[in-house]
Design an enzyme around this catalytic site. Structure first.
Site, PDB file in Angstrom:
ATOM      1  CD  GLU A 113      -8.927  -0.775   4.275  1.00  0.00           C
ATOM      2  OE1 GLU A 113      -8.410  -0.129   5.235  1.00  0.00           O
ATOM      3  OE2 GLU A 113      -9.256  -0.021   3.337  1.00  0.00           O
ATOM      4  NE  ARG A 156      -9.814  13.174   3.390  1.00  0.00           N
ATOM      5  CZ  ARG A 156      -9.506  11.591   3.463  1.00  0.00           C
ATOM      6  NH1 ARG A 156     -10.583  11.259   3.983  1.00  0.00           N
ATOM      7  NH2 ARG A 156      -8.405  11.464   2.879  1.00  0.00           N
ATOM      8  CD  GLU A 167     -11.967  -2.528  13.661  1.00  0.00           C
ATOM      9  OE1 GLU A 167     -11.071  -2.509  14.212  1.00  0.00           O
ATOM     10  OE2 GLU A 167     -12.009  -2.267  12.406  1.00  0.00           O
ATOM     11  CG  ASN A 193      -1.649   1.069   1.152  1.00  0.00           C
ATOM     12  OD1 ASN A 193      -1.589   2.026   0.671  1.00  0.00           O
ATOM     13  ND2 ASN A 193      -2.633   1.074   2.340  1.00  0.00           N
ATOM     14  NE  ARG A 247      -5.894   1.821  -0.139  1.00  0.00           N
ATOM     15  CZ  ARG A 247      -5.951   2.897   0.382  1.00  0.00           C
ATOM     16  NH1 ARG A 247      -4.685   3.351   0.901  1.00  0.00           N
ATOM     17  NH2 ARG A 247      -6.909   3.909   0.348  1.00  0.00           N
ATOM     18  CG  ASP A 282      -6.714   9.400  18.755  1.00  0.00           C
ATOM     19  OD1 ASP A 282      -7.527   8.937  19.415  1.00  0.00           O
ATOM     20  OD2 ASP A 282      -5.664   8.728  18.329  1.00  0.00           O
ATOM     21  CG  HIS A 298     -12.819   4.141   3.315  1.00  0.00           C
ATOM     22  ND1 HIS A 298     -13.661   4.844   3.598  1.00  0.00           N
ATOM     23  CD2 HIS A 298     -11.575   3.963   3.588  1.00  0.00           C
ATOM     24  CE1 HIS A 298     -12.643   5.522   4.381  1.00  0.00           C
ATOM     25  NE2 HIS A 298     -11.426   5.013   4.148  1.00  0.00           N
TER      26      HIS A 298
HETATM   27  P1  ADP Z   1      -7.222   5.279   8.881  1.00  0.00           P
HETATM   28  O1  ADP Z   1      -6.895   3.953   8.386  1.00  0.00           O
HETATM   29  O2  ADP Z   1      -8.165   5.947   8.325  1.00  0.00           O
HETATM   30  O3  ADP Z   1      -5.823   6.262   9.402  1.00  0.00           O
HETATM   31  P2  ADP Z   1      -7.999   3.847  11.381  1.00  0.00           P
HETATM   32  O4  ADP Z   1      -9.129   2.869  10.672  1.00  0.00           O
HETATM   33  O5  ADP Z   1      -6.813   3.062  11.635  1.00  0.00           O
HETATM   34  O6  ADP Z   1      -7.770   5.095  10.414  1.00  0.00           O
HETATM   35  O7  ADP Z   1      -8.693   4.732  12.488  1.00  0.00           O
HETATM   36  C1  ADP Z   1      -7.829   5.558  13.311  1.00  0.00           C
HETATM   37  C2  ADP Z   1      -8.698   6.318  14.543  1.00  0.00           C
HETATM   38  O8  ADP Z   1      -9.402   5.250  15.119  1.00  0.00           O
HETATM   39  C3  ADP Z   1      -7.919   7.258  15.274  1.00  0.00           C
HETATM   40  O9  ADP Z   1      -7.543   8.352  14.736  1.00  0.00           O
HETATM   41  C4  ADP Z   1      -8.698   6.990  16.532  1.00  0.00           C
HETATM   42  O10 ADP Z   1      -9.520   8.324  16.342  1.00  0.00           O
HETATM   43  C5  ADP Z   1      -9.517   5.774  16.610  1.00  0.00           C
HETATM   44  N1  ADP Z   1      -9.474   4.975  17.305  1.00  0.00           N
HETATM   45  C6  ADP Z   1      -8.361   3.990  17.472  1.00  0.00           C
HETATM   46  N2  ADP Z   1      -8.701   3.328  18.699  1.00  0.00           N
HETATM   47  C7  ADP Z   1      -9.361   3.701  19.443  1.00  0.00           C
HETATM   48  C8  ADP Z   1      -9.980   3.686  20.738  1.00  0.00           C
HETATM   49  N3  ADP Z   1      -9.493   2.577  21.491  1.00  0.00           N
HETATM   50  N4  ADP Z   1     -10.767   4.207  21.093  1.00  0.00           N
HETATM   51  C9  ADP Z   1     -11.378   5.163  20.419  1.00  0.00           C
HETATM   52  N5  ADP Z   1     -10.969   5.662  19.004  1.00  0.00           N
HETATM   53  C10 ADP Z   1     -10.151   4.871  18.627  1.00  0.00           C
END
Ligand code: ADP
Length: 397
Positions: A385, A241, A335, A7, A91, A284, A180
């Protein structure tokens, strides 16, 4: 069979070597700061610790050379030689209207991907560089392109057309593409499997809520609508975004703040979303949830506005499919963040959604979080993915 999944971004490269028989990863990692000072490669073998090595990477070919070296390293490598890599899955972000499914990479396919560069000027060129570098270093190994947009190509015209002059669609292919797709496809199939049904029997809404976020409506196994558009900027409020806004806001901000179109685009892509809403506090959800629990008003607004938008899309897609059987939450936020799922589902009482809060606070693999008498089944399902790309690659080679 061992499948290397690549990727490639403009200055980073994520990789995973997957054994397609066990569907387990054997090694994985990433290269960061490619073409910038301070490049480093992170490598982890299954059962081992993460190792970080600082090493100059002037370009992606050097990055991939270092990945292959790490994979075959005498002491820590996961394989003995490159001959143990049977195929590579790449990807590719944008397949335009040309690719409705994954495809084996040929010189003609590379040309067709180049023709989509206009639609994803930051991503597709980087993906092509990754393909070129792998072909140079692993000549003769079959390679497959897996597109973020492909799963959404089944959308009907009324879902993908914008209310713009038709000539722009003809001239420039301006339409909704969605992204996605690998995740929406993987999670919608996994959900059907978990419920002991065929995808063809279900109307499903997948909420992929990560840093980037999108919702899709999957009717009888086919995508019929999705929230991202020509670019990933449309739809949900995301980490940084804006998602959907009144397009006239762009001109308004440009005039008020004396900004160029490029500057407004940067604002909408990088400084908005829950980050901007929280007063530039954080994108986050772990930080936002903490702040919300401590009474921070802007963090509360950010989380609640985010969830309200998700709930509106669920309503819209229920209408698009004339019903919904199951809703899946996936990706980092979907998740892991129970409060987001709670706040979204609070809007869905009219669908007969009933959340089981004890289940909702669980962690780990696929979990049903609705009650037994909920009219719609709600689940969280970790997306994967890389595994989806490996499966597609296996199927084609
Ligand atoms: P991407 O692949 O789009 O970068 P991810 O699917 O890895 O993103 O998601 C990242 C986001 O998931 C983080 O910025 C955070 O907001 C959220 N995240 C990760 N772990 C947790 C958690 N334990 N509790 C709440 N939010 C979480």
């Amino acid at each position: 069979m061992n499948i290397l999944v690549i990727n490639c971004g403009s200055s980073s490269l994520k990789y995973q070597l997957i054994n397609s028989d066990t569907e387990e990863w054997i090694a994985k990692g990433l290269c960061e700061r490619i073409g910038i000072d301070g490049s480093q490669i992170v490598y982890q073998k299954a059962g081992g610790e993460k190792e970080t090595t600082v090493s100059p990477m002037p370009d992606h070919t050097e990055a991939i050379r270092l990945v292959l070296e790490a994979l075959t390293n005498e002491m820590t490598g996961a394989i003995k030689s490159l001959s143990e890599i049977d195929a590579v899955g790449h990807r590719v972000v944008h397949g335009g209207e040309k690719f409705a499914s994954s495809t084996v990479i040929t010189p003609e396919v590379i040309e067709a991907i180049k023709e989509c560069n206009d639609l994803a000027p930051l991503h597709n060129p980087a993906n092509l560089i990754g393909i070129d570098a792998c072909q140079k270093l692993m000549p003769g190994v079959p390679m497959v392109a897996v597109f973020d947009t492909a799963f959404h190509q089944t959308m009907p015209a009324e879902a993908y057309m914008y209310g713009l002059p038709y000539s722009y669609y003809e001239k420039y292919k301006i339409r909704r593409y969605g992204f996605h797709g690998t995740s929406h496809s993987f999670v919608s199939k996994k959900l059907a499997e978990d419920l002991g049904k065929k995808p063809e029997e279900l109307k499903v809404i997948v909420c992929h809520l990560g840093n980037g976020a999108s919702v899709s409506a999957v009717k009888y196994g086919k995508c019929v609508d999705t929230s991202m558009g020509l670019t990933p900027l449309e739809g949900l409020i995301m980490g940084t975004r804006s998602g959907d806004i009144d397009p006239a806001i762009m001109e308004f901000i440009a005039h008020k703040e004396n900004k160029s179109i490029d500057e407004v685009m940067t604002l909408l892509n990088k400084k908005s979303g829950v980050y901007g809403l929280s007063g530039d506090f954080s994108s986050d959800f772990r930080d936002l949830e903490d702040a919300y629990n401590k009474g921070d008003k802007k963090a509360e607004i950010a989380i609640k506005t985010f969830c309200y938008r998700v709930a509106k899309y669920v309503g819209a897609y229920t209408a698009a499919m004339n019903g919904v059987d199951a809703i899946a939450f996936t990706a980092g936020v979907g998740e892991n963040c129970a409060i987001v799922r709670t706040l979204v589902c609070e809007y869905l009482g009219y669908l007969g959604v009933k959340l089981d809060e004890e289940q909702n606070h669980k962690r780990g693999d696929d979990t049903v979080i609705s009650t037994a008498d909920s009219k719609v089944t709600v689940m969280f399902i970790p997306t994967n993915e890389e595994l989806a790309i490996a499966r597609e690659t296996l199927a084609l080679v």
